[in-house]
Enzyme design. Structure first.
Site, PDB file in Angstrom:
ATOM      1  N   CYS A  22       0.816  -1.228   0.000  1.00 29.37           N
ATOM      2  CA  CYS A  22       0.000   0.000   0.000  1.00 29.37           C
ATOM      3  C   CYS A  22       0.843   1.269   0.000  1.00 29.37           C
ATOM      4  CB  CYS A  22      -0.941   0.013   1.204  1.00 29.37           C
ATOM      5  SG  CYS A  22      -1.996  -1.428   1.287  1.00 29.37           S
ATOM      6  N   HIS A  39      -3.124   7.065   4.065  1.00 24.67           N
ATOM      7  CA  HIS A  39      -3.620   5.830   3.455  1.00 24.67           C
ATOM      8  C   HIS A  39      -4.979   5.503   4.077  1.00 24.67           C
ATOM      9  CE1 HIS A  39      -3.992   1.864   1.941  1.00 24.67           C
ATOM     10  NE2 HIS A  39      -3.598   1.226   3.026  1.00 24.67           N
ATOM     11  N   ASN A  68     -10.264   0.146   1.393  1.00 23.19           N
ATOM     12  CA  ASN A  68      -8.810   0.232   1.264  1.00 23.19           C
ATOM     13  C   ASN A  68      -8.422  -0.160  -0.160  1.00 23.19           C
ATOM     14  OD1 ASN A  68      -6.070  -0.269   1.244  1.00 23.19           O
ATOM     15  ND2 ASN A  68      -6.047  -1.397   3.186  1.00 23.19           N
TER      16      ASN A  68
HETATM   17  O1  UT7 Z   1      -3.389  -1.457   3.871  1.00 28.65           O
HETATM   18  C1  UT7 Z   1      -2.889  -2.073   5.017  1.00 28.65           C
HETATM   19  C2  UT7 Z   1      -3.614  -3.315   5.295  1.00 28.65           C
HETATM   20  N1  UT7 Z   1      -4.560  -3.438   6.277  1.00 28.65           N
HETATM   21  C3  UT7 Z   1      -4.974  -2.701   7.321  1.00 28.65           C
HETATM   22  O2  UT7 Z   1      -4.624  -1.580   7.510  1.00 28.65           O
HETATM   23  C4  UT7 Z   1      -5.888  -3.357   8.297  1.00 28.65           C
HETATM   24  C5  UT7 Z   1      -5.572  -3.011   9.712  1.00 28.65           C
HETATM   25  N2  UT7 Z   1      -6.481  -3.654  10.610  1.00 28.65           N
HETATM   26  C6  UT7 Z   1      -7.772  -3.307  10.787  1.00 28.65           C
HETATM   27  O3  UT7 Z   1      -8.252  -2.383  10.142  1.00 28.65           O
HETATM   28  C7  UT7 Z   1      -8.579  -4.037  11.819  1.00 28.65           C
HETATM   29  O4  UT7 Z   1      -7.737  -4.839  12.613  1.00 28.65           O
HETATM   30  C8  UT7 Z   1      -9.713  -4.922  11.218  1.00 28.65           C
HETATM   31  C9  UT7 Z   1     -10.789  -4.034  10.631  1.00 28.65           C
HETATM   32  C10 UT7 Z   1      -9.138  -5.823  10.140  1.00 28.65           C
HETATM   33  C11 UT7 Z   1     -10.348  -5.757  12.317  1.00 28.65           C
HETATM   34  O5  UT7 Z   1     -10.810  -4.940  13.353  1.00 28.65           O
HETATM   35  P1  UT7 Z   1     -10.450  -5.300  14.873  1.00 28.65           P
HETATM   36  O6  UT7 Z   1     -11.159  -4.310  15.712  1.00 28.65           O
HETATM   37  O7  UT7 Z   1      -8.948  -5.368  14.983  1.00 28.65           O
HETATM   38  O8  UT7 Z   1     -11.130  -6.710  15.040  1.00 28.65           O
HETATM   39  P2  UT7 Z   1     -10.459  -8.125  15.386  1.00 28.65           P
HETATM   40  O9  UT7 Z   1      -9.619  -8.614  14.262  1.00 28.65           O
HETATM   41  O10 UT7 Z   1      -9.829  -8.014  16.738  1.00 28.65           O
HETATM   42  O11 UT7 Z   1     -11.743  -9.042  15.490  1.00 28.65           O
HETATM   43  C12 UT7 Z   1     -12.769  -8.814  16.473  1.00 28.65           C
HETATM   44  C13 UT7 Z   1     -13.867  -9.827  16.237  1.00 28.65           C
HETATM   45  C14 UT7 Z   1     -13.361 -11.260  16.077  1.00 28.65           C
HETATM   46  O12 UT7 Z   1     -14.263 -12.103  16.749  1.00 28.65           O
HETATM   47  P3  UT7 Z   1     -13.919 -12.663  18.219  1.00 28.65           P
HETATM   48  O13 UT7 Z   1     -12.642 -13.428  18.056  1.00 28.65           O
HETATM   49  O14 UT7 Z   1     -13.765 -11.440  19.085  1.00 28.65           O
HETATM   50  O15 UT7 Z   1     -15.106 -13.499  18.534  1.00 28.65           O
HETATM   51  C15 UT7 Z   1     -13.459 -11.494  14.577  1.00 28.65           C
HETATM   52  O16 UT7 Z   1     -13.654 -12.855  14.273  1.00 28.65           O
HETATM   53  O17 UT7 Z   1     -14.589  -9.508  15.021  1.00 28.65           O
HETATM   54  C16 UT7 Z   1     -14.680 -10.705  14.212  1.00 28.65           C
HETATM   55  N3  UT7 Z   1     -14.710 -10.300  12.815  1.00 28.65           N
HETATM   56  C17 UT7 Z   1     -15.860  -9.953  12.178  1.00 28.65           C
HETATM   57  N4  UT7 Z   1     -17.133  -9.914  12.588  1.00 28.65           N
HETATM   58  C18 UT7 Z   1     -18.050  -9.499  11.705  1.00 28.65           C
HETATM   59  C19 UT7 Z   1     -13.672 -10.150  11.951  1.00 28.65           C
HETATM   60  N5  UT7 Z   1     -14.123  -9.721  10.755  1.00 28.65           N
HETATM   61  C20 UT7 Z   1     -15.484  -9.589  10.870  1.00 28.65           C
HETATM   62  C21 UT7 Z   1     -16.491  -9.181   9.993  1.00 28.65           C
HETATM   63  N6  UT7 Z   1     -17.755  -9.155  10.455  1.00 28.65           N
HETATM   64  N7  UT7 Z   1     -16.233  -8.797   8.721  1.00 28.65           N
END
Ligand code: UT7
Length: 330
Positions: A116, A256, A286
């Site tokens: 990115c 970004h 993104n």
């Molecule tokens: O360009 C560079 C590349 N990427 C990024 O910049 C991404 C950076 N990361 C993020 O933006 C965030 O970490 C995410 C948006 C990807 C995830 O948000 P988070 O607040 O860090 O959530 P998490 O990964 O800690 O997941 C929390 C919960 C999990 O469930 P449990 O384990 O707490 O029961 C996930 O399984 O949310 C669940 N989850 C979802 N639920 C509904 C993960 N994806 C989804 C979804 N819908 N799409």
């Protein structure tokens, strides 16, 4: 006042595919909700390329607009750089496809691969070529079709990404306006946090790699989030320091567009109001390399950037990589 040769952006262009995919549509595809996506990321919809559209097609559209805005004929270009993590194919470089389609007959062409951060890396390379007197007109494109390398069954990634392209034409400037400073960085130790494992020389494509979904993006979202929240403010402070200005003097930050919470956290850490951060992640998700140039294009088109304004660009991504740039618009 003594003037030195620098470089500036003489024209910008952007292309976004027509097809809009809303959060409601994703609710029907994977176990997710509009509320989860909105609250956790700020994304409401994203664009997805048509089946016949590839990265070079979007790049050419964005490039043509940037060239027109800059009043530069493609035949006058010395170099075409395309930042992308989803090239049309491993080789030839997408930049070569773009060079041919534009008719940039005199230009060299190569891709820049820093996930990115690729567009801002490309901008830094273009700047260096111009300042060194090796090039007069450089086209820098950031273009990605992440929809092609996204696992549409993986809710932790498929809700995040979108497709688009942004382009800039870089020309010499007298140093009063244009690019003031850069910081390019990398931490290869964080590489495993964001990868596309198969299809290269380490793990050539096979039935097995496809069965295991190794031709798709794999990401540890939580760790990338922490890295991004830490590096964005640091990268902004560094380019300001290098240019001898304070962070408070910056008129607009163009980060970004990965997650609005990452941008909010950067604003807080820097003690700067959110109004000074351009945000369009709600519309496009993104879009990887395209995200910064598309955001800059829209900020300028919306009148958020005026002649003489200080603008800070900052990107981060797989690698891990980051890149920031401070420029005086005009
Ligand atoms: O360009 C560079 C590349 N990427 C990024 O910049 C991404 C950076 N990361 C993020 O933006 C965030 O970490 C995410 C948006 C990807 C995830 O948000 P988070 O607040 O860090 O959530 P998490 O990964 O800690 O997941 C929390 C919960 C999990 O469930 P449990 O384990 O707490 O029961 C996930 O399984 O949310 C669940 N989850 C979802 N639920 C509904 C993960 N994806 C989804 C979804 N819908 N799409």
């Amino acid at each position: 006042m003594r003037r030195h040769r620098s470089s500036k952006i003489a024209g910008l262009g952007r292309y976004v595919p027509r097809r809009v995919v809303t959060n409601a549509e994703l609710e029907r595809l994977v176990d997710t909700t509009d509320e989860w996506i909105t609250v956790r990321t700020g994304i409401k919809e994203r664009r997805v390329a048509a089946p016949e559209e590839a990265t070079s097609d979007m790049a050419v559209e964005a490039a043509q607009e940037a060239l027109e805005q800059a009043g530069v004929d493609p035949a006058e270009l010395d170099l075409v750089l395309v930042g992308t993590a989803s090239p049309d194919m491993i080789f030839p470089a997408t930049a070569c496809l773009v060079q041919e389609r534009l008719g940039a007959k005199r230009a060299g062409a190569a891709d820049v691969s820093a996930a990115c951060s690729s567009f801002v890396y490309g901008l830094a390379l273009a700047h260096a070529q111009v300042v060194a007197g090796l090039a007069e007109r450089v086209l820098v494109v950031g273009a990605d079709t992440l929809s092609r390398i996204t696992n549409w069954k993986d809710r932790s990634t498929c809700v995040l990404f979108g497709d688009s392209a942004g382009a800039a034409v870089v020309v010499p400037s007298d140093g009063q306006r244009g690019i003031l400073s850069f910081w390019l960085g990398a931490d290869g130790g964080g590489g495993p946090l964001l990868t596309l494992p198969a299809g290269g020389s380490r793990l050539p494509a096979s039935y097995e790699t496809v069965e295991r979904g190794q031709h798709y993006i794999h990401m540890n979202g939580r760790e990338v989030f922490k890295f991004a929240s830490r590096i964005i403010p640091r990268a902004i402070e560094e380019v300001c320091e290098r240019a001898g200005v304070s962070v408070a003097e910056v008129d607009l930050f163009v980060p970004h567009q990965a997650n609005v919470r990452i941008i909010q956290s950067a604003a807080e850490r820097l003690g700067q109001p959110m109004e000074k951060f351009y945000v369009n992640v709600q519309r496009y998700g993104n879009t990887s390399s395209a995200s910064v140039p598309v955001a800059l294009y829209e900020a300028v088109a919306e009148g958020r950037v005026r002649d003489g304004d200080l603008v800070a660009l900052v990107a981060f991504g797989g690698g891990l990589t980051w890149a920031s740039c401070l420029l005086r618009w005009g």
